[in-house]
Design an enzyme around this catalytic site. Structure first.
Site, short mmCIF file in Angstrom:
data_model
loop_
_atom_site.label_atom_id
_atom_site.label_comp_id
_atom_site.label_asym_id
_atom_site.label_seq_id
_atom_site.Cartn_x
_atom_site.Cartn_y
_atom_site.Cartn_z
N TYR A 64 -18.42 4.14 6.85
CA TYR A 64 -18.68 2.82 6.44
C TYR A 64 -19.97 2.29 6.93
O TYR A 64 -20.65 1.50 6.32
CB TYR A 64 -17.47 1.93 6.36
CG TYR A 64 -16.34 2.26 5.70
CD1 TYR A 64 -16.50 1.92 4.33
CD2 TYR A 64 -15.41 3.06 5.88
CE1 TYR A 64 -15.57 2.45 3.28
CE2 TYR A 64 -14.26 3.53 4.86
CZ TYR A 64 -14.39 3.33 3.73
OH TYR A 64 -13.55 3.84 2.80
N ASP A 100 -19.35 -3.47 -2.87
CA ASP A 100 -21.08 -3.71 -2.73
C ASP A 100 -21.59 -5.28 -2.55
O ASP A 100 -22.72 -5.37 -2.21
CB ASP A 100 -21.63 -2.83 -3.16
CG ASP A 100 -21.63 -2.85 -5.04
OD1 ASP A 100 -21.20 -3.93 -5.31
OD2 ASP A 100 -21.83 -1.81 -5.20
N HIS A 115 -11.02 -4.66 -4.12
CA HIS A 115 -11.03 -3.91 -3.06
C HIS A 115 -11.71 -4.29 -1.98
O HIS A 115 -11.84 -3.35 -0.77
CB HIS A 115 -11.49 -2.51 -3.75
CG HIS A 115 -10.64 -1.79 -4.51
ND1 HIS A 115 -10.97 -0.67 -5.36
CD2 HIS A 115 -9.42 -2.07 -4.94
CE1 HIS A 115 -9.90 -0.31 -5.81
NE2 HIS A 115 -8.76 -1.09 -5.69
N THR A 188 -16.09 2.16 -14.65
CA THR A 188 -14.78 2.73 -14.00
C THR A 188 -14.04 3.66 -14.79
O THR A 188 -13.91 3.86 -15.81
CB THR A 188 -13.95 1.51 -13.55
OG1 THR A 188 -12.63 1.89 -12.97
CG2 THR A 188 -13.41 0.69 -14.64
P1 OAD Z 1 -15.29 6.17 -10.12
O1 OAD Z 1 -16.09 6.99 -9.45
O2 OAD Z 1 -13.96 6.80 -10.26
O3 OAD Z 1 -15.76 6.25 -11.75
C1 OAD Z 1 -16.88 5.88 -11.89
C2 OAD Z 1 -17.13 5.65 -13.59
O4 OAD Z 1 -18.28 5.19 -13.70
C3 OAD Z 1 -17.10 7.09 -14.39
O5 OAD Z 1 -16.15 6.73 -15.19
C4 OAD Z 1 -18.43 7.33 -14.88
O6 OAD Z 1 -18.52 7.99 -15.97
C5 OAD Z 1 -18.86 6.08 -14.99
N1 OAD Z 1 -20.40 5.95 -14.64
C6 OAD Z 1 -21.37 6.64 -13.98
N2 OAD Z 1 -22.59 6.13 -14.01
C7 OAD Z 1 -22.43 5.01 -14.80
C8 OAD Z 1 -23.52 4.24 -15.39
N3 OAD Z 1 -24.67 4.28 -14.77
N4 OAD Z 1 -23.12 3.00 -16.18
C9 OAD Z 1 -21.74 3.04 -16.17
N5 OAD Z 1 -20.85 3.78 -16.09
C10 OAD Z 1 -21.17 4.75 -15.17
O7 OAD Z 1 -15.16 4.70 -9.49
P2 OAD Z 1 -14.23 3.64 -9.80
O8 OAD Z 1 -13.56 3.82 -11.08
O9 OAD Z 1 -14.82 2.51 -9.50
O10 OAD Z 1 -11.33 2.54 -4.16
O11 OAD Z 1 -13.14 4.00 -8.71
C11 OAD Z 1 -12.04 3.33 -8.20
C12 OAD Z 1 -11.90 3.35 -6.71
O12 OAD Z 1 -11.74 4.55 -6.25
C13 OAD Z 1 -12.95 2.57 -5.91
O13 OAD Z 1 -12.68 1.27 -5.92
C14 OAD Z 1 -12.64 3.32 -4.68
C15 OAD Z 1 -12.37 4.67 -4.85
O14 OAD Z 1 -11.61 5.39 -4.20
C16 OAD Z 1 -11.16 2.60 -2.91
O15 OAD Z 1 -11.94 2.85 -1.73
C17 OAD Z 1 -9.78 1.80 -2.38
#
Ligand code: OAD
Length: 245
Positions: A64, A100, A115, A188
């Site tokens: 972190y 962030d 989160h 997401t």
């Molecule tokens: P993920 O890494 O699971 O998903 C990221 C998403 O962003 C994917 O669906 C990509 O296709 C999309 N993506 C990538 N680049 C992009 C861009 N430039 N513009 C728009 N979309 C884009 O991330 P999260 O869904 O945020 O939790 O993950 C959820 C949680 O899992 C996080 O908050 C974290 C993680 O483990 C904890 O740590 C508790």
């Protein structure tokens, strides 16, 4: 699709943006899943779970602290800035899974950090809470950092896997997703609960769901509209539509 969407946007004054790591990808912060994702390289059970933290706090703090340094050097991108601009035009709530702080730095006001926030710390023993800035990042150079008042270990104020979300934050998230007329699901993968139930909640209560992601998510079939592309490309299109209503 444009006309149908324009008419929905025109008649709506209650937007929710549900955002994830993808919106910050263009600020230089890696996502978790997909190519180049953090969880491809690192084990989330060791680095992002409450059991992992107590098993090896030093390892978790190292991870972190690297992320804190990276994030301090990043800036909000056009995606964050566009959401902040939309908030000036329409009643908007931002429900983010991101830790962030970039929505706030972009000027958004009505933000729920579901989160937590990586720049905040709290004590595992007492009620101490603190905020890190560039100048006091050195205070936590000693890994693992210890609370000055109760001598227990300090931790980042984020939600680890295995922990519930903050109750107040979750209540607002449920209420605002249940009351919104449009929910934008931006960057997401919707892989993580309970946050991934919010679009279902919104849809059940009659909201229009708009997915903004280069890839279809697992809930793609529920979406009323899908914008494929990076957040910095797709969000300005929405802003332009709103400005021209
Ligand atoms: P993920 O890494 O699971 O998903 C990221 C998403 O962003 C994917 O669906 C990509 O296709 C999309 N993506 C990538 N680049 C992009 C861009 N430039 N513009 C728009 N979309 C884009 O991330 P999260 O869904 O945020 O939790 O993950 C959820 C949680 O899992 C996080 O908050 C974290 C993680 O483990 C904890 O740590 C508790």
């Amino acid at each position: 699709m444009q006309d149908a969407l324009k008419s929905i946007l025109k008649n709506s004054d209650n937007f929710v943006f549900l955002t994830g790591a993808g919106i910050s990808e263009e600020s230089g912060i890696p996502t978790f899943r997909g190519p180049g994702g953090l969880w491809k390289k690192y084990d989330p059970m060791k680095l992002a779970s409450i059991s992992g933290f107590y098993e090896d706090p030093k390892l978790v703090w190292e991870f972190y602290q690297d992320r804190q340094k990276l994030i301090l050097g990043c800036k909000p991108n056009l995606g964050h800035l566009t959401i902040a601009e939309i908030e000036r035009l329409k009643n908007t709530t931002i429900l983010t899974q991101n830790i962030d702080g970039l929505h706030k730095r972009a000027g958004s006001k009505n933000i729920v950090e579901l989160h937590g926030n990586i720049m905040r710390i709290k004590c595992t023993g007492c009620n101490f809470k603190g905020e890190l800035q560039q100048q006091n990042l050195k205070d936590i150079q000693d890994l693992s950092p210890i609370c000055k008042s109760c001598k227990n270990i300090l931790r980042p104020e984020i939600v680890f896997f295995g922990e519930p979300l903050d109750q107040q934050a979750w209540k607002i998230a449920e209420e605002s997703s249940g009351n919104c007329s449009v929910m934008f699901v931006v960057g997401t993968s919707l892989n993580v609960g309970p946050v991934n139930t919010l679009p279902l909640n919104a849809k059940r209560k009659g909201a229009t769901l708009i997915e903004m992601n280069p890839e279809p998510t697992i809930f793609n079939n529920l979406m009323d509209f899908s914008f494929r592309g990076k957040a910095t490309e797709t969000l300005p299109k929405i802003l332009e539509m709103i400005r021209n209503l």
